[in-house]
Design a protein around this motif. Structure first.
Motif, PDB file in Angstrom:
ATOM      1  N   GLY A   1       0.823  -1.197   0.000  1.00 31.02           N
ATOM      2  CA  GLY A   1       0.000   0.000   0.000  1.00 31.02           C
ATOM      3  C   GLY A   1       0.857   1.247   0.000  1.00 31.02           C
ATOM      4  O   GLY A   1       1.937   1.260   0.595  1.00 31.02           O
TER       5      GLY A   1
ATOM      6  N   GLY B   1      -3.074   6.514  -0.182  1.00 36.39           N
ATOM      7  CA  GLY B   1      -4.028   5.454   0.117  1.00 36.39           C
ATOM      8  C   GLY B   1      -4.293   4.527  -1.056  1.00 36.39           C
ATOM      9  O   GLY B   1      -5.336   3.884  -1.124  1.00 36.39           O
ATOM     10  N   HIS B   2      -3.334   4.421  -1.946  1.00 37.22           N
ATOM     11  CA  HIS B   2      -3.478   3.578  -3.136  1.00 37.22           C
ATOM     12  C   HIS B   2      -2.955   2.167  -2.859  1.00 37.22           C
ATOM     13  O   HIS B   2      -1.898   1.995  -2.263  1.00 37.22           O
ATOM     14  CB  HIS B   2      -2.699   4.195  -4.302  1.00 37.22           C
ATOM     15  CG  HIS B   2      -2.782   3.414  -5.563  1.00 37.22           C
ATOM     16  ND1 HIS B   2      -3.943   3.313  -6.307  1.00 37.22           N
ATOM     17  CD2 HIS B   2      -1.857   2.674  -6.210  1.00 37.22           C
ATOM     18  CE1 HIS B   2      -3.707   2.559  -7.367  1.00 37.22           C
ATOM     19  NE2 HIS B   2      -2.452   2.154  -7.331  1.00 37.22           N
TER      20      HIS B   2
ATOM     21  N   VAL C   1      -5.169  -2.631   4.473  1.00 33.33           N
ATOM     22  CA  VAL C   1      -6.229  -1.631   4.587  1.00 33.33           C
ATOM     23  C   VAL C   1      -6.212  -0.988   5.976  1.00 33.33           C
ATOM     24  O   VAL C   1      -6.303   0.237   6.109  1.00 33.33           O
ATOM     25  CB  VAL C   1      -7.598  -2.263   4.257  1.00 33.33           C
ATOM     26  CG1 VAL C   1      -8.748  -1.376   4.699  1.00 33.33           C
ATOM     27  CG2 VAL C   1      -7.686  -2.543   2.759  1.00 33.33           C
TER      28      VAL C   1
ATOM     29  N   LEU D   1      -3.299   1.442   6.087  1.00 41.59           N
ATOM     30  CA  LEU D   1      -3.532   2.661   5.307  1.00 41.59           C
ATOM     31  C   LEU D   1      -4.529   3.587   6.004  1.00 41.59           C
ATOM     32  O   LEU D   1      -4.328   4.802   6.040  1.00 41.59           O
ATOM     33  CB  LEU D   1      -4.005   2.310   3.894  1.00 41.59           C
ATOM     34  CG  LEU D   1      -2.913   1.761   2.981  1.00 41.59           C
ATOM     35  CD1 LEU D   1      -3.518   1.161   1.714  1.00 41.59           C
ATOM     36  CD2 LEU D   1      -1.892   2.839   2.628  1.00 41.59           C
TER      37      LEU D   1
ATOM     38  N   HIS E   1      -5.883   8.166   6.117  1.00 43.14           N
ATOM     39  CA  HIS E   1      -6.737   8.220   4.925  1.00 43.14           C
ATOM     40  C   HIS E   1      -8.169   7.834   5.287  1.00 43.14           C
ATOM     41  O   HIS E   1      -8.389   6.927   6.074  1.00 43.14           O
ATOM     42  CB  HIS E   1      -6.222   7.276   3.845  1.00 43.14           C
ATOM     43  CG  HIS E   1      -4.848   7.616   3.380  1.00 43.14           C
ATOM     44  ND1 HIS E   1      -4.582   8.707   2.584  1.00 43.14           N
ATOM     45  CD2 HIS E   1      -3.646   7.026   3.621  1.00 43.14           C
ATOM     46  CE1 HIS E   1      -3.290   8.767   2.346  1.00 43.14           C
ATOM     47  NE2 HIS E   1      -2.707   7.761   2.964  1.00 43.14           N
TER      48      HIS E   1
ATOM     49  N   LEU F   1      -9.559   4.884   0.334  1.00 42.59           N
ATOM     50  CA  LEU F   1      -8.485   4.177  -0.352  1.00 42.59           C
ATOM     51  C   LEU F   1      -8.909   3.957  -1.795  1.00 42.59           C
ATOM     52  O   LEU F   1     -10.103   4.002  -2.122  1.00 42.59           O
ATOM     53  CB  LEU F   1      -8.218   2.835   0.320  1.00 42.59           C
ATOM     54  CG  LEU F   1      -7.971   2.879   1.824  1.00 42.59           C
ATOM     55  CD1 LEU F   1      -7.681   1.485   2.358  1.00 42.59           C
ATOM     56  CD2 LEU F   1      -6.850   3.855   2.179  1.00 42.59           C
TER      57      LEU F   1
ATOM     58  N   GLU G   1     -12.962   2.279  -4.895  1.00 42.37           N
ATOM     59  CA  GLU G   1     -12.687   3.012  -3.662  1.00 42.37           C
ATOM     60  C   GLU G   1     -13.243   2.240  -2.472  1.00 42.37           C
ATOM     61  O   GLU G   1     -14.235   1.523  -2.595  1.00 42.37           O
ATOM     62  CB  GLU G   1     -13.385   4.382  -3.684  1.00 42.37           C
ATOM     63  CG  GLU G   1     -12.859   5.329  -4.711  1.00 42.37           C
ATOM     64  CD  GLU G   1     -13.573   6.678  -4.654  1.00 42.37           C
ATOM     65  OE1 GLU G   1     -14.686   6.770  -4.067  1.00 42.37           O
ATOM     66  OE2 GLU G   1     -13.010   7.635  -5.209  1.00 42.37           O
TER      67      GLU G   1
END
Length: 149
Positions: free
Chosen positions: A63, A68-69, A93, A96, A101, A104, A139
């Protein structure tokens, strides 16, 4: 017995082995240099692996903390369906979101196993079209995320 741990540059050969074994969302060997992979592991974000034995991984996830990609998440095809992907997904996840964030994002090949996986994990399409790489954008919002039990 498998072990989930943070990925390091020492995992490079195994990360590429798993990545190139994936038949959907193909990547030409050498298109992404090791330096870019290492930057995502060490400078821009963090990665994780599920290690089956020393030097042998089932899959990995990386990540990007900057935006947040989801930069990469792949499981060795013969090991699909054993829960490794969900383990990797949830730790990435959670990390992140812990970076601050609230949303994501990722891109994946339309109609792929990956798209179905992300939809089951709560990701929603972000727009109707495809990005410049031909990927469908998704997303995941913090408020909508429920870690796998």
């Amino acid at each position: 017995m498998s072990r989930l741990r943070q990925a390091t540059r020492d995992d490079t050969a195994e990360l590429w082995r798993v990545r190139y074994a994936v038949t959907e969302n193909r990547l030409t060997p050498g298109r992404i240099p090791d330096a870019e992979l290492h930057a995502h592991l060490e400078d821009h974000g963090r990665g994780w692996v599920v290690e089956l034995a020393p030097g042998r991984i089932a899959g990995f996830a990386i990540g990007d903390a900057r935006d947040g990609h989801i930069w990469a998440m792949f499981v060795d095809p013969p090991l699909h369906g054993q829960g490794y992907g969900r383990q990797l997904h949830d730790v990435m996840v959670a990390w992140l979101f812990a970076q601050g964030h609230d949303r994501l994002n990722l891109g994946t090949q339309p109609g792929s196993r990956a798209e179905a996986f992300y939809r089951r994990a709560g990701w929603q399409p972000a727009g109707d079209g495809l990005d410049t790489h031909g990927d469908k954008r998704f997303e995941l919002h913090r408020k909508d995320w429920k870690p796998h039990a």
